[in-house]
Design an enzyme around this catalytic site. Structure first.
Site, short mmCIF file in Angstrom:
data_model
loop_
_atom_site.label_atom_id
_atom_site.label_comp_id
_atom_site.label_asym_id
_atom_site.label_seq_id
_atom_site.Cartn_x
_atom_site.Cartn_y
_atom_site.Cartn_z
N ALA A 55 1.64 4.68 -7.75
CA ALA A 55 1.94 3.85 -6.36
C ALA A 55 2.38 4.78 -5.28
O ALA A 55 2.96 5.63 -5.49
CB ALA A 55 2.99 2.55 -6.60
N ILE A 56 1.83 4.39 -4.22
CA ILE A 56 2.07 5.01 -2.69
C ILE A 56 2.67 4.20 -1.77
O ILE A 56 1.87 3.16 -1.43
CB ILE A 56 0.90 6.01 -2.40
CG1 ILE A 56 0.78 7.19 -3.49
CG2 ILE A 56 1.33 6.59 -1.03
CD1 ILE A 56 -0.50 8.06 -3.16
N GLY A 57 3.84 4.60 -1.05
CA GLY A 57 4.21 3.79 0.00
C GLY A 57 5.02 4.78 0.73
O GLY A 57 5.85 5.55 0.41
N CYS A 81 2.77 -4.07 -6.53
CA CYS A 81 1.93 -3.81 -5.35
C CYS A 81 1.14 -4.98 -4.78
O CYS A 81 0.18 -5.11 -4.07
CB CYS A 81 1.00 -2.52 -5.44
SG CYS A 81 1.55 -1.16 -5.74
N HIS A 113 10.81 1.36 -10.05
CA HIS A 113 11.11 2.48 -10.56
C HIS A 113 11.87 2.44 -11.71
O HIS A 113 12.99 1.77 -11.92
CB HIS A 113 11.78 3.32 -9.48
CG HIS A 113 11.09 3.11 -8.13
ND1 HIS A 113 9.59 3.85 -7.89
CD2 HIS A 113 11.19 3.11 -6.79
CE1 HIS A 113 9.46 3.97 -6.74
NE2 HIS A 113 10.11 3.29 -5.98
N ARG A 161 9.07 0.96 4.36
CA ARG A 161 7.87 1.59 3.69
C ARG A 161 6.77 0.78 3.60
O ARG A 161 7.03 -0.55 3.81
CB ARG A 161 8.13 2.29 2.48
CG ARG A 161 8.30 1.45 1.23
CD ARG A 161 8.09 1.75 -0.10
NE ARG A 161 8.20 0.88 -1.40
CZ ARG A 161 7.79 -0.16 -1.50
NH1 ARG A 161 6.78 -0.65 -0.95
NH2 ARG A 161 8.05 -0.74 -2.61
N GLY A 162 5.63 1.53 3.84
CA GLY A 162 4.30 0.26 3.49
C GLY A 162 4.31 -0.24 1.88
O GLY A 162 5.15 0.41 1.27
N ILE A 197 5.52 -4.84 -3.48
CA ILE A 197 6.90 -4.68 -4.47
C ILE A 197 6.57 -3.74 -5.60
O ILE A 197 5.25 -3.72 -6.02
CB ILE A 197 7.31 -6.08 -5.04
CG1 ILE A 197 8.67 -5.63 -5.92
CG2 ILE A 197 6.37 -6.74 -5.90
CD1 ILE A 197 9.39 -7.10 -6.30
N LEU A 257 5.54 8.89 -3.37
CA LEU A 257 4.71 8.47 -4.67
C LEU A 257 5.53 8.27 -5.83
O LEU A 257 6.65 8.91 -5.95
CB LEU A 257 3.65 9.40 -4.58
CG LEU A 257 3.88 10.99 -5.34
CD1 LEU A 257 3.83 10.91 -6.72
CD2 LEU A 257 2.98 11.82 -4.88
#
Length: 218
Positions: A152-154, A183, A87, A80-81, A84, A166
């Site tokens: 965060a979004i990736g 990130c 979660h 993914r984009g 680090i 997300l």
């Protein structure tokens, strides 16, 4: 029709395998010229785990393997984009496996939708979320000395089919973020919705509100 599946608290790799299976099935359908009607949104909380995107810098993990082993935490490299991230319980993770081409949405527009869904959801609690130029995700206190990240979004996208998504900090234990440069940022702290409002929140309710906002925008 988008089918929303609440996976509860589930192992990261288990859900990653499920995502990959759904993702590859739908890409195969598109290669065959078939329309994708069976779209999914997976909702989940994960046990403690760090994940690293394809361009992540290993130096942004601030602990060694002995610390990870002692705490029973994995650090997993994924496609993914982003850099680090962490979660864990109390964090709502949303993984849409959808077809953007059906909606005439590009990747940038899709990221914008994910951000807006979070902005709308946290606004229900009086928390103002904003975008920051050059920094994907949702932030609070934009352009102040207290600028901090709440989501965060990736993503990964192939043939306009998406996976990953997300992660919104709701009742998250933020101490785990001190073990990484979230990130890739060295000077940007992380926050949670509970920290901003001063008390823990009803996770099922926030999950429902966030999902409703995302479905509206899609």
């Amino acid at each position: 029709m988008i089918d929303v599946i609440d996976c509860g608290l589930a192992d990261y790799e288990k859900i990653l395998n499920l995502q990959n299976s759904l993702f590859l099935e739908r890409i195969s359908q598109k290669k065959q010229g078939l329309s994708i009607s069976d779209e999914k949104i997976l909702l989940v909380e994960h046990p403690h785990v760090f994940t690293m995107g394809v361009h992540a810098d290993v130096n942004n993990l601030l602990v060694d393997t002995s610390w990870l082993d002692a705490n029973g935490i994995k650090c997993i490299s994924i496609k993914r984009g982003g850099d680090i991230t962490y979660h864990g319980p109390g964090q709502i993770v949303v993984y849409p496996i959808i077809d953007l081409s059906k909606r005439n949405i590009g990747v940038k527009g899709y990221v914008n939708i994910l951000e807006q869904a979070v902005i709308n959801a946290i606004a229900l609690y009086g928390v103002i979320g904003e975008r920051v130029d050059g920094a994907t995700g949702v932030w609070i206190g934009k352009n102040t000395p207290y600028e901090r990240k709440i989501c965060a979004i990736g993503i990964r996208c192939s043939r306009y089919v998406t996976m990953h998504g997300l992660a919104l900090n709701v009742n998250t234990d933020l101490t785990y973020f001190s073990r990484i440069n979230p990130c890739g940022f060295l000077d940007k702290p992380v926050t949670s919705l509970s920290k901003e409002v001063g008390h823990n929140l009803d996770m099922p309710l926030v999950k429902k509100q966030l999902t409703e906002e995302l479905l509206k925008l899609l």
